[in-house]
Motif scaffolding. Sequence first.
Motif, mmCIF file in Angstrom:
data_model
loop_
_atom_site.group_PDB
_atom_site.id
_atom_site.type_symbol
_atom_site.label_atom_id
_atom_site.label_comp_id
_atom_site.label_asym_id
_atom_site.label_seq_id
_atom_site.Cartn_x
_atom_site.Cartn_y
_atom_site.Cartn_z
ATOM 1 N N THR A 34 42.407 43.328 45.949
ATOM 2 C CA THR A 34 42.667 42.235 45.010
ATOM 3 C C THR A 34 42.214 42.622 43.603
ATOM 4 O O THR A 34 41.090 43.088 43.415
ATOM 5 N N CYS A 35 43.101 42.406 42.651
ATOM 6 C CA CYS A 35 42.813 42.757 41.256
ATOM 7 C C CYS A 35 41.569 42.016 40.748
ATOM 8 O O CYS A 35 41.383 40.840 41.045
ATOM 9 N N PHE A 36 40.726 42.724 39.986
ATOM 10 C CA PHE A 36 39.543 42.070 39.413
ATOM 11 C C PHE A 36 39.956 41.019 38.383
ATOM 12 O O PHE A 36 39.228 40.092 38.103
ATOM 13 N N ASN A 37 41.118 41.230 37.836
ATOM 14 C CA ASN A 37 41.654 40.299 36.840
ATOM 15 C C ASN A 37 42.626 39.331 37.512
ATOM 16 O O ASN A 37 43.685 39.018 36.977
ATOM 17 N N LYS A 38 42.235 38.867 38.700
ATOM 18 C CA LYS A 38 43.193 38.108 39.511
ATOM 19 C C LYS A 38 43.648 36.799 38.870
ATOM 20 O O LYS A 38 44.709 36.283 39.204
ATOM 21 N N ALA A 40 44.841 36.500 36.135
ATOM 22 C CA ALA A 40 46.049 36.783 35.367
ATOM 23 C C ALA A 40 47.278 36.780 36.280
ATOM 24 O O ALA A 40 48.406 36.861 35.817
ATOM 25 N N HIS A 41 47.030 36.700 37.582
ATOM 26 C CA HIS A 41 48.136 36.727 38.539
ATOM 27 C C HIS A 41 48.514 35.309 38.959
ATOM 28 O O HIS A 41 47.632 34.451 39.090
ATOM 29 N N ASN A 42 49.780 35.096 39.201
ATOM 30 C CA ASN A 42 50.253 33.779 39.614
ATOM 31 C C ASN A 42 49.570 33.301 40.880
ATOM 32 O O ASN A 42 49.162 32.163 40.998
ATOM 33 N N ILE A 62 42.836 50.642 38.784
ATOM 34 C CA ILE A 62 43.958 50.183 37.975
ATOM 35 C C ILE A 62 44.738 49.145 38.771
ATOM 36 O O ILE A 62 44.800 49.225 39.994
ATOM 37 N N CYS A 63 45.288 48.170 38.065
ATOM 38 C CA CYS A 63 46.130 47.177 38.712
ATOM 39 C C CYS A 63 47.579 47.479 38.355
ATOM 40 O O CYS A 63 47.927 47.541 37.178
ATOM 41 N N PHE A 64 48.396 47.678 39.383
ATOM 42 C CA PHE A 64 49.798 48.046 39.134
ATOM 43 C C PHE A 64 50.648 46.831 38.773
ATOM 44 O O PHE A 64 51.799 46.977 38.419
ATOM 45 N N SER A 65 50.050 45.678 38.875
ATOM 46 C CA SER A 65 50.805 44.467 38.574
ATOM 47 C C SER A 65 50.552 43.968 37.148
ATOM 48 O O SER A 65 51.475 43.822 36.356
ATOM 49 N N CYS A 66 49.281 43.717 36.807
ATOM 50 C CA CYS A 66 49.004 43.160 35.471
ATOM 51 C C CYS A 66 48.587 44.227 34.475
ATOM 52 O O CYS A 66 48.488 43.967 33.284
ATOM 53 N N GLY A 67 48.316 45.438 34.977
ATOM 54 C CA GLY A 67 47.990 46.534 34.069
ATOM 55 C C GLY A 67 46.518 46.625 33.703
ATOM 56 O O GLY A 67 46.116 47.488 32.929
#
Length: 117
Positions: A34-38, A40-42, A62-67
Amino acid sequence: MISKITERCISEIQDHLKDYVMEHSSKNKNRKFTCFNKNAHNNRDEDPSAAIVPGSRGRYWICFSCGAKGDILTAAQYTEGIEGFHNSMKFLSTKYNVEIETEGPKPSTKRDFQTKQ
Ligand SMILES: [Zn+2]
């Protein structure tokens, strides 16, 4: 004046990234977490899209979704809302019991020149 934290100490903190990932993300799918910047995800990154950067000795993600990307310090800034490098170092050094090592005045390595002839 803030003393400069040694590279060795920073690396020691960075080496805990995988521990931090394990603690942060209950989902691990295809080596993704799970992205640490979650926020920012829907869907708060229900379908994990972050990964450890290959060849980074496990120190960068790195997050491949939000960058979003970074090391454990960046991760802590995202998840804990901590601001700045030094505050993150303080938080993580306490968490992982790593002593903060600063570059103090270097002990003189020069020998006193004695040019007695
Ligand atoms: Zn993300």
